[in-house]
Write an enzyme that holds these catalytic residues in place. Structure first.
Site, short mmCIF file in Angstrom:
data_model
loop_
_atom_site.label_atom_id
_atom_site.label_comp_id
_atom_site.label_asym_id
_atom_site.label_seq_id
_atom_site.Cartn_x
_atom_site.Cartn_y
_atom_site.Cartn_z
CD GLN A 17 20.19 15.62 90.32
OE1 GLN A 17 21.18 15.07 90.72
NE2 GLN A 17 19.97 15.77 89.03
NE ARG A 38 1.71 22.82 90.38
CZ ARG A 38 2.07 23.94 89.80
NH1 ARG A 38 1.26 24.96 89.74
NH2 ARG A 38 3.27 24.05 89.28
CB THR A 74 0.49 25.68 98.72
OG1 THR A 74 1.26 25.76 97.52
CG2 THR A 74 0.84 24.42 99.47
CE1 TYR A 139 15.05 22.64 85.81
CE2 TYR A 139 14.99 24.42 84.21
CZ TYR A 139 14.33 23.52 85.02
OH TYR A 139 12.96 23.50 85.06
CD GLU A 140 24.23 19.64 87.56
OE1 GLU A 140 23.60 19.07 88.46
OE2 GLU A 140 25.37 20.09 87.71
CG ASP A 169 20.56 19.80 89.64
OD1 ASP A 169 20.39 21.02 89.80
OD2 ASP A 169 20.17 19.20 88.64
N GLY A 248 45.44 18.08 91.83
CA GLY A 248 46.02 18.32 93.15
C GLY A 248 47.53 18.40 93.16
N GLY A 249 48.14 18.54 91.98
CA GLY A 249 49.60 18.64 91.97
C GLY A 249 50.29 17.33 91.62
CD GLN A 250 48.34 14.43 93.76
OE1 GLN A 250 47.32 14.47 93.10
NE2 GLN A 250 48.42 14.93 94.97
CD GLN A 273 50.31 10.87 95.58
OE1 GLN A 273 50.14 9.67 95.68
NE2 GLN A 273 49.62 11.75 96.26
#
Ligand code: COA
Length: 416
Positions: A17, A38, A74, A139-140, A169, A248-250, A273
């Site tokens: 991903q 491949r 390759t 992985y993720e 990802d 975020g402070g709210q 808010q």
């Protein structure tokens, strides 16, 4: 309409991903992205979590639109030669193999730079070069845990939790795309390519910036006033998990709406808010709260914030999430319904904007995918179906100057 990245040729040596998300974005904007896979198997996601027997899985089709596919081994001398030719003609090589895999193939940065000094070589790894974990395959969810997201996500009485959003990802892929575009602009100034590396851990940390802010605040004052733990609970010396509190402070929370007993997504996110407090009181029919000293300031509200949320939930009890948002939006209150993926898939606004698109595929018929989240005034990315394995092998080889016989030989030797 001409596309800004037209003329940029990208060797897409990516899989799963993180890398494919990056190169797909560049393909949407006009780059010629050649996915090198491949022979026989291709990107593992072609066959992962299949919903239609023998057809490319959605995991693959949704991350590889607008690309061409070249099968190439390759590790054979013939395959290496093809890749070398491609390197000489390309602008960018993107890869997200395990640490050292490209070097083991014989394509170190030094070798690639020697073959084409203008080439930009862009890599995703789990951890950055020189990190004490830089040998790990990642992985993720590993990245979410190593990047601070898991320790700060979830509820305080539960374990660290990973997000459904692909912070490790696709997010890393987006960081890499920014790095590649920056290197392309840099190349315009210097004439030289460079190596661009992004680690999944670093990309997650970049998105957890506010949690590092909170760690420093906690170190200094010993509490975090916007977290649910304040003022009644205890703080340790590390940033705690804050449930659905606003970062975020709210202060905000996920609140139940009509039907929550049977619908797992009958909720809205409601944000209190500071400047919206007056309209909130009016919308809720609580004008007396506006000047009540127990409610008038954010500081006064915090000790009984959950009682306030309970009052709002009582107000929401006879409203669906959509009805609630329709009322609250008139008061300029930041809020949104909690949307299921089914609702997102069928949302007319998302369809109209091109964020959710249907694209044709040779084997699957039509499938749904996420289109460009970036909107331009002079470009409307057109999303096309992902390529079949090796669909463009002969076409690309002939563009590289291989004759029909040479191409046939490459097939016979199983190098393509
Ligand atoms: N021809 C010949 N060999 C090829 C090839 C091709 N076209 N494409 C890949 N290979 C080889 C590689 O060279 C490697 O060989 P080696 O181990 O002998 O050196 C082998 O295939 C396996 O590649 P690898 O990347 O190790 O795959 P994996 O399935 O074992 O690991 C990951 C998968 C994702 C864990 C690993 O690639 C990784 O950690 N990548 C970096 C971080 C990342 O992007 N994570 C995934 C986010 S979605």
């Amino acid at each position: 309409m001409s596309k800004p990245l037209e003329g940029i040729k990208i060797i897409d040596f990516t899989h799963v991903q993180a890398g494919p998300a990056c190169t797909q974005l560049l393909a949407w904007f006009g780059a010629d992205v050649i996915k090198v896979e491949r022979p026989g198997s291709g990107d593992v996601t072609r066959s992962q979590l299949r919903d239609i027997p023998d057809a490319d899985a959605l995991y693959f089709t949704m991350l590889n639109s607008n690309k061409r596919s070249l099968t190439l081994d390759t590790k054979t001398p013939e395959g290496k030669e093809v890749l070398e030719k491609l390197v000489k003609e390309s602008d960018v090589l993107v890869e997200n193999f395990a640490p050292g895999a490209l070097d083991r193939m014989g394509f170190t940065w030094e070798r690639l730079n020697e073959l084409n000094p203008k080439l930009i070589v862009a890599s995703v790894k789990g951890f950055s070069d020189g990190h004490h974990y830089d040998d790990l395959k990642v992985y993720e969810n590993v990245a979410q845990c190593a990047g601070g997201a898991a320790s700060t996500t979830g509820f305080w009485d539960g374990p660290p939790t990973v997000s459904a959003a692909a912070l490790g990802d696709s997010n890393t892929g987006m960081h890499l795309a920014i790095g590649i575009l920056t290197a392309l602009i840099g190349r315009g100034q210097t004439g030289r390519g460079q190596k661009v590396a992004v680690s999944m851990q670093d990309s997650v940390i970049n998105l957890c910036r506010v949690k590092l802010r909170d760690q420093q605040r906690l170190d200094r004052v010993g509490y975090l006033e916007e977290y649910p733990q304040y003022p009644h609970g205890e703080f340790s010396d590390v940033v705690p998990r804050g449930g659905n509190a606003g970062g975020g402070g709210q202060p905000g929370w996920v609140l139940k709406c009509k039907g929550w007993e049977t619908d797992p997504n009958a909720y809205i996110y409601f944000t209190i808010q500071g400047h919206a407090w007056e309209p909130i009181c009016r919308a809720l029919g609580k004008p007396e709260w506006i000047s009540d000293p127990n409610y008038a300031t954010a500081q006064a509200r915090q000790p009984h914030i959950f009682d306030i949320f309970a009052t709002i939930e009582a107000w929401l009890a006879d409203k669906t999430k959509y009805e609630a948002v329709d009322i609250l939006r008139k008061f300029d209150i930041p809020c949104a319904p909690v949307l299921s993926m089914k609702e997102i898939a069928n949302d007319p606004s998302l369809r109209a904007s091109g964020t959710i698109v249907e694209v044709p595929h040779k084997e699957r018929g039509t499938y749904l995918t996420v289109g460009s989240p970036i909107k331009f005034s002079g470009l409307k990315p057109e999303i096309t179906g992902s390529p079949l394995l090796g669909e463009h092998t002969d076409e690309i080889l002939s563009e590289l100057g291989y004759s029909k016989d040479q191409i046939a030989n490459l097939h016979t030797s199983r190098s393509v």
